[in-house]
Design a protein around this motif. Structure first.
Motif, mmCIF file in Angstrom:
data_model
loop_
_atom_site.group_PDB
_atom_site.id
_atom_site.type_symbol
_atom_site.label_atom_id
_atom_site.label_comp_id
_atom_site.label_asym_id
_atom_site.label_seq_id
_atom_site.Cartn_x
_atom_site.Cartn_y
_atom_site.Cartn_z
ATOM 1 N N THR A 97 0.832 -1.191 0.000
ATOM 2 C CA THR A 97 0.000 0.000 0.000
ATOM 3 C C THR A 97 0.873 1.249 0.000
ATOM 4 O O THR A 97 2.087 1.179 0.242
ATOM 5 C CB THR A 97 -0.908 0.032 1.245
ATOM 6 N N VAL A 98 0.220 2.378 -0.251
ATOM 7 C CA VAL A 98 0.934 3.654 -0.195
ATOM 8 C C VAL A 98 1.584 3.847 1.173
ATOM 9 O O VAL A 98 2.746 4.247 1.279
ATOM 10 C CB VAL A 98 -0.043 4.808 -0.509
ATOM 11 N N ALA A 99 0.851 3.537 2.240
ATOM 12 C CA ALA A 99 1.387 3.696 3.592
ATOM 13 C C ALA A 99 2.597 2.802 3.815
ATOM 14 O O ALA A 99 3.574 3.200 4.465
ATOM 15 C CB ALA A 99 0.306 3.391 4.629
ATOM 16 N N GLN A 100 2.555 1.594 3.269
ATOM 17 C CA GLN A 100 3.678 0.670 3.439
ATOM 18 C C GLN A 100 4.911 1.134 2.672
ATOM 19 O O GLN A 100 6.039 0.972 3.148
ATOM 20 C CB GLN A 100 3.253 -0.729 2.994
ATOM 21 N N VAL A 101 4.691 1.722 1.499
ATOM 22 C CA VAL A 101 5.828 2.255 0.732
ATOM 23 C C VAL A 101 6.496 3.385 1.506
ATOM 24 O O VAL A 101 7.731 3.442 1.625
ATOM 25 C CB VAL A 101 5.373 2.745 -0.653
ATOM 26 N N LEU A 102 5.690 4.291 2.043
ATOM 27 C CA LEU A 102 6.250 5.409 2.808
ATOM 28 C C LEU A 102 6.970 4.910 4.063
ATOM 29 O O LEU A 102 8.035 5.426 4.425
ATOM 30 C CB LEU A 102 5.140 6.387 3.180
ATOM 31 N N LYS A 103 6.414 3.886 4.708
ATOM 32 C CA LYS A 103 7.065 3.335 5.900
ATOM 33 C C LYS A 103 8.393 2.688 5.533
ATOM 34 O O LYS A 103 9.401 2.844 6.246
ATOM 35 C CB LYS A 103 6.149 2.317 6.575
ATOM 36 N N ALA A 104 8.403 1.956 4.414
ATOM 37 C CA ALA A 104 9.649 1.316 3.973
ATOM 38 C C ALA A 104 10.723 2.370 3.697
ATOM 39 O O ALA A 104 11.897 2.169 4.022
ATOM 40 C CB ALA A 104 9.396 0.477 2.728
ATOM 41 N N ALA A 105 10.315 3.489 3.115
ATOM 42 C CA ALA A 105 11.276 4.561 2.858
ATOM 43 C C ALA A 105 11.772 5.175 4.157
ATOM 44 O O ALA A 105 12.953 5.504 4.294
ATOM 45 C CB ALA A 105 10.624 5.633 1.974
ATOM 46 N N ILE A 129 -3.026 10.848 -1.445
ATOM 47 C CA ILE A 129 -3.667 9.566 -1.725
ATOM 48 C C ILE A 129 -3.843 8.795 -0.417
ATOM 49 O O ILE A 129 -2.904 8.755 0.400
ATOM 50 C CB ILE A 129 -2.824 8.740 -2.714
ATOM 51 N N PRO A 130 -4.992 8.178 -0.187
ATOM 52 C CA PRO A 130 -5.183 7.400 1.050
ATOM 53 C C PRO A 130 -4.116 6.328 1.206
ATOM 54 O O PRO A 130 -3.736 5.644 0.245
ATOM 55 C CB PRO A 130 -6.572 6.774 0.851
ATOM 56 N N GLY A 131 -3.632 6.176 2.430
ATOM 57 C CA GLY A 131 -2.561 5.215 2.696
ATOM 58 C C GLY A 131 -2.941 3.788 2.397
ATOM 59 O O GLY A 131 -2.070 2.948 2.138
#
Length: 245
Positions: A97-105, A129-131
């Motif tokens: 998900t978008v939230a997971q991509v941001l967390k990985a970064a 965009i919603p996480g």
């Protein structure tokens, strides 16, 4: 290298597969400056980015950041110094998900960053965009925004951007223009930009470097290089030219 430059290369040479790809390429860029790079397919533009980002070691020449030679540093160490890179195709993870991509970064390397850092980066590029959305459902512009936000949360001082306008319509290019103005003029990030959309370069680039067959054939403002006799001969007065890219 200019005394005020934060990032530069000098006399870069590169051979791949027995072929000479780059020959004596030099450039420098100052904080807050946008340096555009143009040239036809096969000119060596992306190969130059491979060298500048640390994915490929040059045959000759040097790369410097902040007055320090970094020619031998690999990509991940350059990233930690503050040198970010985007690619022509904005590939995002298909199963996150978008939230997971941001967390990985945020957690790509220490020091780990906070959700506030991710929110700050996303806000700078207008990524709203919603996480919970799967990253692979994003359109091209929002994929680019997501990937740029991931870089920005680490506060880079140099961005190498490979055709960020590829695949975008005119209204989206206008939005990208606004984003890049914020990065360069408000955050003082030095940007080296490979691009063939002349309208974007015309509004953004402080200088433009023209490459052909692995060499620099002109450098100056966009207006100057379009009037340069060598550029005109290479791109406008031969059957094989095919225009600037």
């Amino acid at each position: 290298m200019a005394a005020s430059a934060i990032f530069s290369c000098d006399q870069i040479g590169l051979d791949l597969g027995g072929r000479s790809i780059l020959r004596g390429i030099s450039l420098d860029v100052k904080p807050g400056e946008v340096l555009g790079i143009i040239g036809p397919n096969g000119a060596g533009k992306t190969s130059l980015f491979e060298v500048l980002s640390g994915r490929i070691s040059p045959k000759s020449g040097t790369v410097a950041y902040g007055g320090r030679e970094i020619t031998g540093l690999p990509l991940h160490r350059r990233a930690r110094l503050g040198i970010g890179r985007t690619y022509q195709t904005p590939i995002v993870p298909e199963d996150m998900t978008v939230a997971q991509v941001l967390k990985a970064a945020r957690q790509a390397y220490r020091p780990y960053l906070t959700p506030d850092d991710a929110e700050w980066g996303a806000g700078l590029v207008g990524f709203r965009i919603p996480g919970a959305m799967m990253a692979d459902r994003l359109d091209t512009l929002n994929r680019r925004k997501l990937l740029i936000a991931c870089l920005l949360m680490r506060r880079p001082s140099v961005l190498l951007m490979d055709e960020p306008a590829a695949g975008l319509i005119n209204s989206e290019i206008d939005e990208l223009d606004d984003i890049m103005r914020v990065l360069a003029k408000e955050l003082n990030i030095a940007i080296v930009l490979i691009e063939h959309r002349m309208e974007l370069l015309d509004t953004l680039a402080d200088r433009v470097l023209v490459m052909d067959a692995g060499e620099t054939i002109a450098e100056g403002s966009l207006a100057e290089i379009l009037l340069n006799p060598r550029v005109k001969a290479a791109y406008f007065e031969t059957d094989a030219g095919g225009g600037l890219h």
